[in-house]
Write an enzyme that holds these catalytic residues in place. Structure first.
Site, PDB file in Angstrom:
ATOM      1  N   ARG A 214     -10.542 -11.263   1.087  1.00 15.71           N
ATOM      2  CA  ARG A 214     -11.420 -12.271   0.490  1.00 15.71           C
ATOM      3  C   ARG A 214     -10.795 -13.664   0.535  1.00 15.71           C
ATOM      4  O   ARG A 214     -11.509 -14.667   0.527  1.00 15.71           O
ATOM      5  CB  ARG A 214     -11.763 -11.869  -0.946  1.00 15.71           C
ATOM      6  CG  ARG A 214     -10.603 -11.868  -1.914  1.00 15.71           C
ATOM      7  CD  ARG A 214     -10.872 -11.040  -3.151  1.00 15.71           C
ATOM      8  NE  ARG A 214     -10.938  -9.620  -2.824  1.00 15.71           N
ATOM      9  CZ  ARG A 214     -11.239  -8.664  -3.714  1.00 15.71           C
ATOM     10  NH1 ARG A 214     -11.512  -8.989  -4.966  1.00 15.71           N
ATOM     11  NH2 ARG A 214     -11.274  -7.404  -3.349  1.00 15.71           N
TER      12      ARG A 214
ATOM     13  N   LYS B 220       0.824  -1.192   0.000  1.00 11.86           N
ATOM     14  CA  LYS B 220       0.000   0.000   0.000  1.00 11.86           C
ATOM     15  C   LYS B 220       0.870   1.259   0.000  1.00 11.86           C
ATOM     16  O   LYS B 220       1.974   1.248   0.556  1.00 11.86           O
ATOM     17  CB  LYS B 220      -0.885   0.048   1.257  1.00 11.86           C
ATOM     18  CG  LYS B 220      -1.957  -1.009   1.349  1.00 11.86           C
ATOM     19  CD  LYS B 220      -2.716  -0.862   2.664  1.00 11.86           C
ATOM     20  CE  LYS B 220      -3.780  -1.946   2.810  1.00 11.86           C
ATOM     21  NZ  LYS B 220      -4.891  -1.725   1.860  1.00 11.86           N
TER      22      LYS B 220
END
Length: 536
Positions: free
Chosen positions: A380, A306
Site C-alpha cells: 500500500r 515473514k
C-alpha cells in the site's frame, strides 16, 4: 499464424494458433485431431453427441468414434479425454496418429475454456494439432460471437503454460501448432482479427504468469523496467522510467522507503497507450484509464519479517505489476478505444541496515504521510505514491489498482476468486462482468467508512497497519490517494498462487488479472454509465 513473442532464454514458448475452414480430418500435416463430445440423449436416456467434423473423421480412419466414446464411458463432461490411436494414418492425412475425444459439457465459454485446458495437457509434445472444440454448440446452432474462440485459446494457452530454468531443458513442451477448424457456419465471426484478439488475451495471461514466475535472483526493479521497455517497443507505447534519483527528486517517499534496504534500487514504470490512428489533440478528449500495479519483486516482509513458509512464494508479489504490463502490451490487439496509462511502482522489500523500521514515517508523493508500523504492509505504501501521482498529474477518468495485497482476502475468498472494491456501481458491474467472461472471477467488498478510525496515527496522517478487517482497512488507506475519482481496487492476494492444477490454472504464480482487464478495456465503451467528475 497468430503468436506471441515474449520469451526469456530457456523459457518455453506458447503454442501458435491458426484458423481453417476445413473439417479437422482434412487439415494436412497434423498428427492429432481432437473432436468435441457433448452430452446428448433425451429424458431418462443418457447419451452423447460428437461435434463438428466427427463424421468426416470417422470415414477417414474407419473407426466408429461414437461407439468408442460410449464403450469408454464418456458422458461429455468437461475435461473428459479419450485417446484413439491411428497407427497408420489415413489416405487424406498420412501424418495423423492420434484422435482425442474431448468432453465440453454445455459448451458455454467457461466449458470451452476448461476443455481447452484439458486438451492442452493431452497434446503436450505434439507438433501440430487440429480441433473443432470452439465450434461446438449443444443445440447444433452456430456459435455467434468470439466468446468461444477467446475462451478456447485462453484455456489452451494457459493449460499449456510451462516455465523452467533447468540445465537439461523443460520436462514437457506445449503443442507447437494448433489449428482451429471452423467448418462453414459453425463459428460465426471466426476470422484472423478474432484470432489475433483471442491470442492477445491468452498471451497476456501467459506473459503475466511468466513475469510472476521468474525467480527473484533474475528479477528486480531494474529488470522489470527492462521488461516494460520491451513491451513498449513491441506495442508502440510511450515509456518513462524513474530511477532512484528521479524518485528522490520528485518526492516518491513510499516507493523509496520500501526499496531502500535492497541492493537493487526501486523504479517507477509508466507506459502510455493511445488508440491507433488517434491524433494528439483528439486523444486529449478521450476517456483516460490509469492502471496501477504493485511491483514488489520480492517481499521478505522487511524488518517485520515473514515466517519462512510465507516467504517462499514472494517472487510473485509483483503479480499486479505483471498484469498491468501484460495488459498494456495487448490493448491495441483487443481494439481498446480509450487512453490508458499503466504505472508500476517497483521495489524489493529487503532487510539491511538501511531498512525502514516500525515507527518510521514516510512522506508520499503529494505530501500525505504514513506511519509504518508494519514493514510487511509495504504494498500500500508504493501504490499510494503511484495513485497520488496519477490522480493529480494524469487527469484520469478512472483509476484502477491491482495488487497481491492482503492475506485477509485469501481467508475471505479461498484461492479461486479475487476480491475488489469500487466507488462507482457501474464500474463495479463492468469489472465483475469482465471477470466472469474472462475466467478471472472477482467478488465485490464494501468500502466501509465505519473502520476509518482504525487508520489513526498519533504522528502521521495514517497508520499503514490499521488491523482487521485487513482487506477493507487497506482499501480505506488507499482511498485517500485517489483524489475522489471513480476507483477500483483489485486485491488478488487470494489468487496469487495456484497450489494444485485446476482447469486452465497450472501450479505456480497465477498472473491473475490481465485477462480481466483486457476483457473490460476491449469493450466498445468500457466506461459506459460511470459517473465521472464532469457529471458530478
Amino acid at each position: 499464424m497468430a503468436t506471441i513473442s515474449h520469451v526469456l532464454p530457456s523459457q518455453v514458448s506458447p503454442p501458435e494458433f491458426a484458423l481453417s475452414d476445413l473439417s479437422p480430418a482434412a487439415i494436412v500435416g497434423v498428427d492429432t485431431v481432437a473432436v468435441p463430445v457433448v452430452p446428448g440423449g433425451s429424458g431418462d436416456e443418457p447419451g452423447i453427441l460428437l461435434g463438428p467434423g466427427a463424421a468426416d473423421l470417422i470415414e477417414a480412419i474407419g473407426v466408429d468414434l461414437l461407439d468408442v466414446a460410449e464403450l469408454r464411458g464418456m458422458t461429455g463432461a468437461v475435461g473428459e479425454i479419450v485417446e484413439v490411436p491411428v497407427p497408420l494414418g489415413t489416405d487424406v492425412n498420412p501424418t495423423l496418429r492420434l484422435v482425442l475425444l474431448v468432453g465440453v459439457g454445455e459448451a458455454r465459454p467457461v466449458d470451452v475454456r476448461r476443455a481447452g485446458a484439458a486438451f492442452a495437457r493431452a497434446v503436450r509434445d505434439r507438433v501440430a494439432v487440429a480441433t473443432s472444440i470452439p465450434a461446438v454448440a449443444p443445440d447444433g446452432e452456430p456459435v455467434a460471437d468470439g466468446a468461444a474462440l477467446d475462451a478456447f485459446v485462453a484455456g489452451t494457452m494457459l493449460g499449456a503454460f510451462e516455465f523452467h530454468w533447468r540445465s537439461t531443458g523443460p520436462e514437457r513442451h506445449p503443442a507447437r501448432r494448433i489449428v482451429i477448424a471452423t467448418p462453414p457456419g459453425s463459428l460465426v465471426g471466426a476470422d484472423h482479427a478474432a484470432l489475433e484478439r483471442a491470442v492477445a488475451i491468452g498471451g497476456a495471461g501467459w506473459r503475466s504468469r511468466m513475469l510472476a514466475t521468474v525467480p527473484s535472483n533474475l528479477k528486480n526493479p531494474a529488470w522489470l523496467a527492462t521488461q516494460a521497455e520491451q513491451v513498449a517497443a513491441e506495442a508502440g507505447l510511450d515509456v518513462r522510467i524513474w530511477d532512484e534519483t528521479d524518485l528522490e527528486r520528485e518526492g516518491f517517499g513510499g516507493i523509496l522507503g520500501v526499496g531502500r534496504a535492497s541492493a537493487t534500487p526501486p523504479r517507477l514504470i509508466r507506459l502510455d497507450y493511445t488508440p491507433p490512428g488517434v491524433g494528439a489533440r483528439a486523444a486529449k478528449k478521450l476517456p483516460h484509464v490509469v492502471l496501477v500495479g504493485k511491483g514488489i519483486t520480492f517481499d521478505t516482509g522487511g524488518l517485520s519479517i515473514k515466517p519462512g513458509p510465507s516467504m517462499v512464494s514472494m517472487k510473485r508479489d509483483m503479480t499486479g505489476g505483471a498484469a498491468v504490463l501484460a495488459t498494456m502490451g495487448a490493448l491495441a490487439d483487443v481494439g481498446c478505444q480509450v487512453r490508458v496509462t499503466g504505472l508500476v511502482p517497483a521495489a524489493e522489500n529487503a532487510i539491511s541496515g538501511s531498512a525502514i523500521r516500525p515507527g518510521d514515517v514516510v512522506r508520499h508523493w503529494g505530501g500525505r504521510t504514513s506511519e509504518v508500523n508494519n514493514t510487511d504492509a509495504e504494498g500500500r505504501l508504493v501504490l499510494a505514491d503511484a495513485l497520488a501521482y496519477a490522480a493529480a498529474e494524469l487527469d484520469p477518468t478512472v483509476l484502477v489498482d491491482i495488487a497481491t495485497l492482503t492475506g485477509g482476502m485469501k481467508i475471505a475468498l479461498g484461492q479461486q476468486m479475487g476480491g475488489y472494491f469500487a466507488t462507482d456501481d457501474a464500474l463495479a458491474a463492468a469489472i465483475r462482468d469482465a471477470g466472469e467472461r474472462s475466467g478471472e472471477p472477482v467478488w465485490r467488498f464494501p468500502i466501509y467508512a465505519g473502520y476509518e478510525d482504525r487508520l489513526a496515527s498519533k504522528v502521521a496522517d495514517a497508520d499503514n497497519s490499521p488491523g482487521t478487517p485487513q482487506a477493507i482497512t487497506a482499501a480505506l488507506f488507499l482511498q485517500h490517494f485517489t483524489g475522489g475519482l471513480p476507483w477500483v481496487h483489485l486485491d488478488i492476494a487470494s489468487v496469487g498462487d495456484v497450489e494444485k492444477e485446476l482447469h486452465e490454472w497450472t501450479v505456480g504464480p497465477s498472473g491473475f488479472g490481465a485477462r480481466l482487464l483486457l476483457t473490460w478495456l476491449g469493450q466498445p465503451d468500457p466506461l459506459a454509465g460511470i459517473t465521472t467528475e464532469e457529471k458530478r
